[in-house]
Design an enzyme around this catalytic site. Structure first.
Site, PDB file in Angstrom:
ATOM      1  N   ARG A 234      -7.981   1.515   6.152  1.00 44.65           N
ATOM      2  CA  ARG A 234      -8.690   1.156   7.372  1.00 44.65           C
ATOM      3  C   ARG A 234     -10.173   0.942   7.065  1.00 44.65           C
ATOM      4  NH1 ARG A 234      -5.753   2.069  11.964  1.00 44.65           N
ATOM      5  NH2 ARG A 234      -7.657   2.196  13.213  1.00 44.65           N
TER       6      ARG A 234
ATOM      7  N   GLY B 153       0.823  -1.197   0.000  1.00 46.73           N
ATOM      8  CA  GLY B 153       0.000   0.000   0.000  1.00 46.73           C
ATOM      9  C   GLY B 153       0.860   1.251   0.000  1.00 46.73           C
ATOM     10  N   GLY B 154       0.691   2.084  -1.022  1.00 49.59           N
ATOM     11  CA  GLY B 154       1.484   3.301  -1.159  1.00 49.59           C
ATOM     12  C   GLY B 154       0.698   4.557  -0.860  1.00 49.59           C
TER      13      GLY B 154
ATOM     14  N   HIS C 262      10.054  37.206   5.160  1.00 41.53           N
ATOM     15  CA  HIS C 262      11.255  36.697   4.481  1.00 41.53           C
ATOM     16  C   HIS C 262      12.378  36.551   5.492  1.00 41.53           C
ATOM     17  CE1 HIS C 262      14.315  36.219   1.368  1.00 41.53           C
ATOM     18  NE2 HIS C 262      15.046  37.108   2.033  1.00 41.53           N
TER      19      HIS C 262
ATOM     20  N   VAL D 181      -1.145   7.041   2.351  1.00 42.89           N
ATOM     21  CA  VAL D 181      -0.584   7.822   3.458  1.00 42.89           C
ATOM     22  C   VAL D 181       0.136   6.938   4.469  1.00 42.89           C
ATOM     23  CG1 VAL D 181      -1.141   9.321   5.408  1.00 42.89           C
ATOM     24  CG2 VAL D 181      -2.255   9.690   3.197  1.00 42.89           C
TER      25      VAL D 181
END
EC number: 1.8.1.4
Length: 462
Positions: free
Chosen positions: A267, A179-180, A439, A182
């Site tokens: 899940r 499974g790729g 910045h 999260v």
């Protein structure tokens, strides 16, 4: 089943995870008499088996990488290895502190907290420990558990779920991650930082397939550079034990071997055997069906969180729980805009997004109406200092609002707050461009991207 006046409430909540406890806290705040029932620990998956402990592991991995890379910054550091017991002590300390705080919150709001396994016994009652708790309204919030595939048995030793991975007493020498999405890429990232040889198997064409394709490609490039292996576009076929671990076979004939196999295919909802069907609650594939106000087809029952087929994110659970509490208290809450929910994958580099992908925008508005812009973090001073690379991609409706912000790079999860405002307030590029960003910050990259999209780039090429 015993019950008395003390067990009749305005709201009875079954499940004390993110959605359930958010509804309890907000409901009590609004004057509702609330009972909250939880069979395990208050806080649910997110606090104990999900968001919090996994991010602690990822931070420990980040420190390991920094120790290896100190010389790049002129700092003499050495990496001596991972003390996994120490990592768990740190992780568990974070969880314990938050858990104690949450328990105090629930007690301070005078929520009746019930420990025990509850079961819906009617459209207006839940039975726990031989006691019946009556509610004018019931909220189902029983969450989710790791899924597997038919014929793939999770044994907790060689073939493990994310729950097992969080308490593993060793750093595996090698791991295959099935499974790729999260969960898969986050564990791949943490384990690689700890020294594991990692291979991800994803049946779809890209890692994090729910993200904009550009973000997926950037992550794949970064993972290749880190030495994280992955196989895309071919589905899992079978797993077999070997003398030293597990062998995984794919539909395209490829085989991979490793010490452990982490099953990270998502899940599934916790809904079986809890009395939902008997009470007449409409369901689909185990999920409870609910409308945009989290109302089920039974007037006295609502449902939130991973139990319903919305985004499986803790902050979505929070939002849905609050929505239900406010609706029951007579307020007029606005439904959750799920496209407007920020999404962050905490691997290295991070992937963060809000709004819709370029592909979705073209489907909704037409390809000729969609404008995109990519701002490379190479032009951002703070990112240069941190030695992170990546991009911010903006998706805009031509002459209109920005409808998607997609970011890849270290700490991009911390920039998604402004991106959320840009999307949800339907900001025009010129409106964001006139804001002054500090910045040097990474946040400045969002401002620079909008300056460029507004036709007046500063630290980027036309």
């Amino acid at each position: 089943m015993a019950n008395d006046a003390s067990t009749v409430f305005d709201l009875v909540i079954l499940g004390g995870g993110s959605g359930g406890y958010a509804a309890a806290l907000r409901g009590a705040q609004l004057g509702l008499d609330v009972a909250l029932i939880e069979k395990n620990k208050l806080g649910g998956t997110c606090l104990h088996n999900g968001c919090i402990p996994t991010k602690a592991l990822l931070h420990a991995g980040e420190l390991a990488d920094q120790a290896r890379e100190g010389a790049e910054f002129g700092v003499k550091t050495t990496f001596e290895g991972i003390d996994i017991a120490g990592v768990h002590k740190y992780k568990d300390g974070v969880v314990a502190g938050l858990y104690k705080g949450l328990q105090g919150l629930v007690a301070s709001r005078k929520v009746t907290y019930v420990e025990g396994e509850g079961r819906l016994s009617s459209p207006t009652s839940v039975d726990v420990n031989g006691q019946r708790y009556e509610g004018r309204h019931i909220l189902l919030a029983t969450g989710s558990v790791p899924k597997s595939l038919p014929g793939l048995e999770i044994d907790g030793n060689r073939i493990i779920s994310s729950d097992h991975a969080l308490v593993l007493d060793r750093v595996p020498e090698s791991a295959i991650i099935l499974g790729g999405g999260v969960i898969g890429v986050e564990f791949a990232s943490a384990w690689k930082s700890f020294g594991t040889d990692v291979t991800i198997v994803e049946g779809l064409p890209h890692l994090v397939p729910a993200e904009d394709e550009n973000s997926s490609k950037l992550l794949e490039r970064a993972f290749r550079k880190r030495g994280i292996n992955f196989s895309l576009g071919s589905f899992f076929e079978k797993a077999e034990y070997t003398d030293n671990g597990v062998k995984v076979s794919l539909a395209n004939g490829k085989e991979y071997e490793a010490e452990v196999l982490l099953v990270a295919i998502g899940r599934g909802p916790v809904s079986q055997g809890l009395g939902y069907e008997e009470a007449g609650v409409a369901m689909d594939r185990g999920f409870v069906l609910a409308d945009e106000y989290c109302r089920t087809n039974v007037p006295t029952i609502s449902a939130v969180g991973d139990l319903i087929p919305t985004l499986q994110l803790a902050h979505v659970g929070f939002a849905e729980g609050i929505l239900v509490a406010e609706r029951l208290a007579g307020l007029n809450p606005v439904p959750v805009d799920y496209d407007g929910v920020p999404r962050v994958t905490y691997c290295h580099p991070e992937v963060a997004s809000v709004g819709i992908t370029e592909q979705k925008a073209k489907e909704v508005y037409g390809a000729d109406k969609v404008v995109t812009l990519k701002y490379n973090l190479a032009g951002n001073g703070r990112s240069k200092i941190l030695k992170t690379t990546g991009e911010i991609k903006l998706v805009q409706v031509r002459d209109g609002a920005v409808v998607g912000v997609h970011m890849v790079g270290d700490r991009m999860g911390e920039q998604v707050g402004e991106a959320q405002l840009i999307y949800n307030w339907e900001a025009l590029p010129a409106e964001v461009a006139q804001l002054v960003h500090a910045h040097p910050t990474q946040n400045e990259a969002l401002g620079e991207a909008h300056l460029a999209l507004a036709g007046k780039p500063l630290h980027s090429h036309d």
